[in-house]
Design an enzyme around this catalytic site. Structure first.
Site, PDB file in Angstrom:
ATOM      1  N   HIS A   1     106.609  57.471 132.402  1.00 56.15           N
ATOM      2  CA  HIS A   1     105.269  57.909 131.948  1.00 56.15           C
ATOM      3  C   HIS A   1     105.455  59.309 131.364  1.00 56.15           C
ATOM      4  O   HIS A   1     106.264  59.487 130.440  1.00 56.15           O
ATOM      5  CB  HIS A   1     104.323  57.839 133.146  1.00 56.15           C
ATOM      6  CG  HIS A   1     102.860  57.974 132.827  1.00 56.15           C
ATOM      7  ND1 HIS A   1     102.342  57.900 131.564  1.00 56.15           N
ATOM      8  CD2 HIS A   1     101.782  58.189 133.656  1.00 56.15           C
ATOM      9  CE1 HIS A   1     101.023  58.059 131.617  1.00 56.15           C
ATOM     10  NE2 HIS A   1     100.660  58.241 132.874  1.00 56.15           N
TER      11      HIS A   1
ATOM     12  N   HIS B   1     106.656  51.127 124.039  1.00 56.17           N
ATOM     13  CA  HIS B   1     105.403  51.566 124.646  1.00 56.17           C
ATOM     14  C   HIS B   1     104.752  50.421 125.419  1.00 56.17           C
ATOM     15  O   HIS B   1     104.842  49.273 124.989  1.00 56.17           O
ATOM     16  CB  HIS B   1     104.436  52.071 123.560  1.00 56.17           C
ATOM     17  CG  HIS B   1     103.311  52.828 124.139  1.00 56.17           C
ATOM     18  ND1 HIS B   1     102.144  52.224 124.552  1.00 56.17           N
ATOM     19  CD2 HIS B   1     103.195  54.136 124.449  1.00 56.17           C
ATOM     20  CE1 HIS B   1     101.351  53.135 125.072  1.00 56.17           C
ATOM     21  NE2 HIS B   1     101.965  54.303 125.031  1.00 56.17           N
TER      22      HIS B   1
ATOM     23  N   ASP C   1     106.564  60.908 122.949  1.00 58.52           N
ATOM     24  CA  ASP C   1     107.460  61.804 123.698  1.00 58.52           C
ATOM     25  C   ASP C   1     108.731  62.178 122.931  1.00 58.52           C
ATOM     26  O   ASP C   1     109.319  63.221 123.198  1.00 58.52           O
ATOM     27  CB  ASP C   1     107.835  61.151 125.036  1.00 58.52           C
ATOM     28  CG  ASP C   1     106.633  61.043 125.948  1.00 58.52           C
ATOM     29  OD1 ASP C   1     105.891  62.026 126.032  1.00 58.52           O
ATOM     30  OD2 ASP C   1     106.425  59.975 126.536  1.00 58.52           O
TER      31      ASP C   1
HETATM   32  C1  COA Z   1     107.348  50.859 127.787  1.00 57.70           C
HETATM   33  C2  COA Z   1     108.382  49.814 128.118  1.00 57.70           C
HETATM   34  C3  COA Z   1     108.434  49.616 129.632  1.00 57.70           C
HETATM   35  C4  COA Z   1     108.025  48.501 127.446  1.00 57.70           C
HETATM   36  O1  COA Z   1     109.136  47.648 127.620  1.00 57.70           O
HETATM   37  P1  COA Z   1     109.053  46.049 127.460  1.00 57.70           P
HETATM   38  O2  COA Z   1     107.925  45.531 128.262  1.00 57.70           O
HETATM   39  O3  COA Z   1     110.395  45.483 127.744  1.00 57.70           O
HETATM   40  O4  COA Z   1     108.666  45.931 125.954  1.00 57.70           O
HETATM   41  P2  COA Z   1     108.917  44.745 125.004  1.00 57.70           P
HETATM   42  O5  COA Z   1     108.525  43.467 125.665  1.00 57.70           O
HETATM   43  O6  COA Z   1     108.259  45.108 123.727  1.00 57.70           O
HETATM   44  O7  COA Z   1     110.537  44.814 124.853  1.00 57.70           O
HETATM   45  C5  COA Z   1     111.215  44.068 123.944  1.00 57.70           C
HETATM   46  C6  COA Z   1     112.709  44.283 124.085  1.00 57.70           C
HETATM   47  O8  COA Z   1     113.060  45.650 123.812  1.00 57.70           O
HETATM   48  C7  COA Z   1     113.743  46.217 124.913  1.00 57.70           C
HETATM   49  N1  COA Z   1     113.317  47.585 125.056  1.00 57.70           N
HETATM   50  C8  COA Z   1     112.050  48.012 125.335  1.00 57.70           C
HETATM   51  N2  COA Z   1     112.034  49.358 125.378  1.00 57.70           N
HETATM   52  C9  COA Z   1     113.293  49.771 125.113  1.00 57.70           C
HETATM   53  C10 COA Z   1     113.891  51.020 125.027  1.00 57.70           C
HETATM   54  N3  COA Z   1     113.148  52.125 125.214  1.00 57.70           N
HETATM   55  N4  COA Z   1     115.202  51.103 124.776  1.00 57.70           N
HETATM   56  C11 COA Z   1     115.941  49.989 124.576  1.00 57.70           C
HETATM   57  N5  COA Z   1     115.425  48.759 124.641  1.00 57.70           N
HETATM   58  C12 COA Z   1     114.127  48.655 124.910  1.00 57.70           C
HETATM   59  C13 COA Z   1     113.358  45.363 126.086  1.00 57.70           C
HETATM   60  O9  COA Z   1     114.332  45.467 127.120  1.00 57.70           O
HETATM   61  C14 COA Z   1     113.305  44.017 125.455  1.00 57.70           C
HETATM   62  O10 COA Z   1     114.642  43.590 125.203  1.00 57.70           O
HETATM   63  P3  COA Z   1     115.073  42.051 125.311  1.00 57.70           P
HETATM   64  O11 COA Z   1     114.158  41.305 124.400  1.00 57.70           O
HETATM   65  O12 COA Z   1     116.501  42.078 124.886  1.00 57.70           O
HETATM   66  O13 COA Z   1     114.882  41.694 126.764  1.00 57.70           O
HETATM   67  C15 COA Z   1     109.759  50.240 127.586  1.00 57.70           C
HETATM   68  O14 COA Z   1     109.694  50.307 126.190  1.00 57.70           O
HETATM   69  C16 COA Z   1     110.273  51.530 128.166  1.00 57.70           C
HETATM   70  O15 COA Z   1     110.662  51.598 129.333  1.00 57.70           O
HETATM   71  N6  COA Z   1     110.344  52.585 127.315  1.00 57.70           N
HETATM   72  C17 COA Z   1     110.916  53.844 127.732  1.00 57.70           C
HETATM   73  C18 COA Z   1     109.986  54.635 128.628  1.00 57.70           C
HETATM   74  C19 COA Z   1     109.120  55.571 127.822  1.00 57.70           C
HETATM   75  O16 COA Z   1     109.511  56.125 126.823  1.00 57.70           O
HETATM   76  N7  COA Z   1     107.905  55.707 128.347  1.00 57.70           N
HETATM   77  C20 COA Z   1     106.910  56.513 127.716  1.00 57.70           C
HETATM   78  C21 COA Z   1     105.912  55.581 127.110  1.00 57.70           C
HETATM   79  S1  COA Z   1     104.502  56.478 126.643  1.00 57.70           S
END
Ligand code: COA
Length: 393
Positions: free
Chosen positions: A231, A270, A321
């Site tokens: 977050h 996100h 971020d």
């Molecule tokens: C927000 C978050 C939990 C969403 O993840 P999610 O639910 O997996 O999102 P999606 O379903 O769109 O993901 C699609 C794919 O991208 C990957 N992915 C998502 N965020 C990623 C990231 N930051 N880096 C690398 N890969 C990522 C997922 O693992 C998934 O891969 P797969 O299809 O091979 O399994 C994730 O993007 C994350 O943890 N981001 C980093 C944390 C962050 O910056 N938080 C601040 C947000 S305001």
């Protein structure tokens, strides 16, 4: 029917619990209805971010409407008058160790203020708005009073003559008023962070408010929720990633390997946006300008190259971020103060949600899906024999 109503609902995000579940009503904000848009009380963030002052947007969120020129001027004077810290708060801050995380200091400062200047029992809305204003005005004082005392043994004067909350923060941090370009960059950054619907920390604040607890409890709980790297803490981790590299080529090679190994790169993706984070282009512009002005573009170039690699390899977009980290670094903000800046800004959104939740006047209490064992045979304590750890194994 509007275009938004006829659009197919995006699939839930894999790694986000309750993704896509509507958990209540709000008139404060919409996030990602087109996959990449953000509105505060009906206003597009792109219309607010580059021209408004943060105080205008805080007034919109906490007090309900965009202020007139005279209302804004009176509001800024009010905020300026609330920068001081009661003696008990200073004493508490002086007792905190230099090794404490600034987010823990912020949380402790809010808790202490809640003891010294508690909210009235009736939780009336004007009183709640006054607390929100005091917190926004004095959170920078809390953090930087502790910082200078703990790290340099100095008791600083926290009541500066700066025109804005962001300027006050930079002044206390660096000991001199900020340049106009840094003060402007802070306005934009704080506006972008101000509000974001039912994110984890806001939902925490609303859950606490729903029990009938006071504003300080809701805000200190929200600070705790914001601290984590998934977050608010993401801006700190984003900078740790960017600073690993000597230049863009090294960054590209390493990030490609990490993505291939399925590592999550903090600062990308996100929980709600599906196409892009609308705040990214704005804060990227701020980061680019600050870097060019300083004649120091290495961190920006590293961040931009990683952004391109994430887009190419994972179709993943940078969130707010990612380039906030570059922007704060260019303004000389220590990494551990990135999330506290988010706190100062988001206090406007949190407080508005607390007031809205109080109007709703309901406790929040969802149900759980039970996944534990059923119908176990009860054994009296004297007959249990082995240690509980051995029985659980
Ligand atoms: C927000 C978050 C939990 C969403 O993840 P999610 O639910 O997996 O999102 P999606 O379903 O769109 O993901 C699609 C794919 O991208 C990957 N992915 C998502 N965020 C990623 C990231 N930051 N880096 C690398 N890969 C990522 C997922 O693992 C998934 O891969 P797969 O299809 O091979 O399994 C994730 O993007 C994350 O943890 N981001 C980093 C944390 C962050 O910056 N938080 C601040 C947000 S305001």
């Amino acid at each position: 029917m509007t275009d938004l109503q006829t659009q197919a609902k995006p699939p839930p995000k894999k790694s986000v619990a309750l993704s896509g579940i509507v958990a209540g009503n709000t008139a404060l904000c919409t996030v990602g209805r087109s996959g990449k848009d953000l509105h505060y009380r009906g206003y597009d963030i792109l219309d607010l971010a580059e021209t408004c002052e943060f105080e205008e947007v805080a007034y919109l969120l906490v007090h309900g409407v965009l202020p007139t020129v005279s209302e804004l001027s009176a509001y800024k004077a009010k905020l300026k008058s609330l920068r001081g810290l009661p003696t008990a708060v200073r004493t508490t801050l002086e007792a905190l160790p230099a090794a404490a995380h600034p987010m823990d200091v912020m949380r402790s400062g809010v808790s202490t203020l809640g003891c010294v200047l508690p909210e009235t029992h009736d939780h009336n809305h004007p009183g709640a708005r006054d607390i929100a204003d005091r917190l926004m005005a004095s959170l920078g004082s809390i953090l930087l009073y502790w910082w200078h005392f703990a790290h340099h043994g100095r008791r600083i004067e926290v009541e500066t003559d700066d025109d804005s909350i962001g300027g006050h923060f930079l002044h206390l941090l660096h000991g001199a008023p900020p340049s106009p370009s840094h003060a402007r960059a802070m306005h934009t950054s704080l506006i972008l962070y101000a509000e974001h619907e039912f994110n984890a920390s806001t939902f925490t604040a609303r859950t606490i408010a729903g029990t009938g607890a006071d504003m300080y409890s809701a805000i200190s709980g929200a600070i705790g929720a914001l601290r984590g790297p998934k977050h608010g803490g993401a801006n700190e981790v984003a900078f740790e990633i960017q600073k690993r590299y000597a230049g863009p080529d090294e960054a590209e090679a390493d990030i490609r390997k990490r993505v291939a190994a399925k590592e999550v790169v903090i600062g990308f993706g996100h929980p709600v946006y599906t196409i892009g984070d609308p705040r990214n282009e704005v804060i990227k512009g701020v980061a680019r300008q600050l870097s060019a002005d300083a004649g120091s573009t290495r961190m920006f170039e590293i961040a931009e190259r990683i952004e391109a690699v994430m887009s190419e390899t994972k179709k993943m977009f940078a969130n707010l971020d990612w380039f906030s980290a570059v922007s704060y670094h260019m303004m000389g903000v220590p990494t551990a103060m990135f999330t506290p800046l988010f706190v100062i800004s988001r206090t406007s959104g949190w407080s508005a949600h607390v007031i809205e939740q109080r109007q709703d006047n309901k406790i929040i209490r969802p149900s759980a899906n039970y996944v534990g064992p059923e119908n176990l045979t009860f054994v009296p304590i004297e007959a249990r024999g082995k240690s509980s750890a051995a029985r659980a194994a």
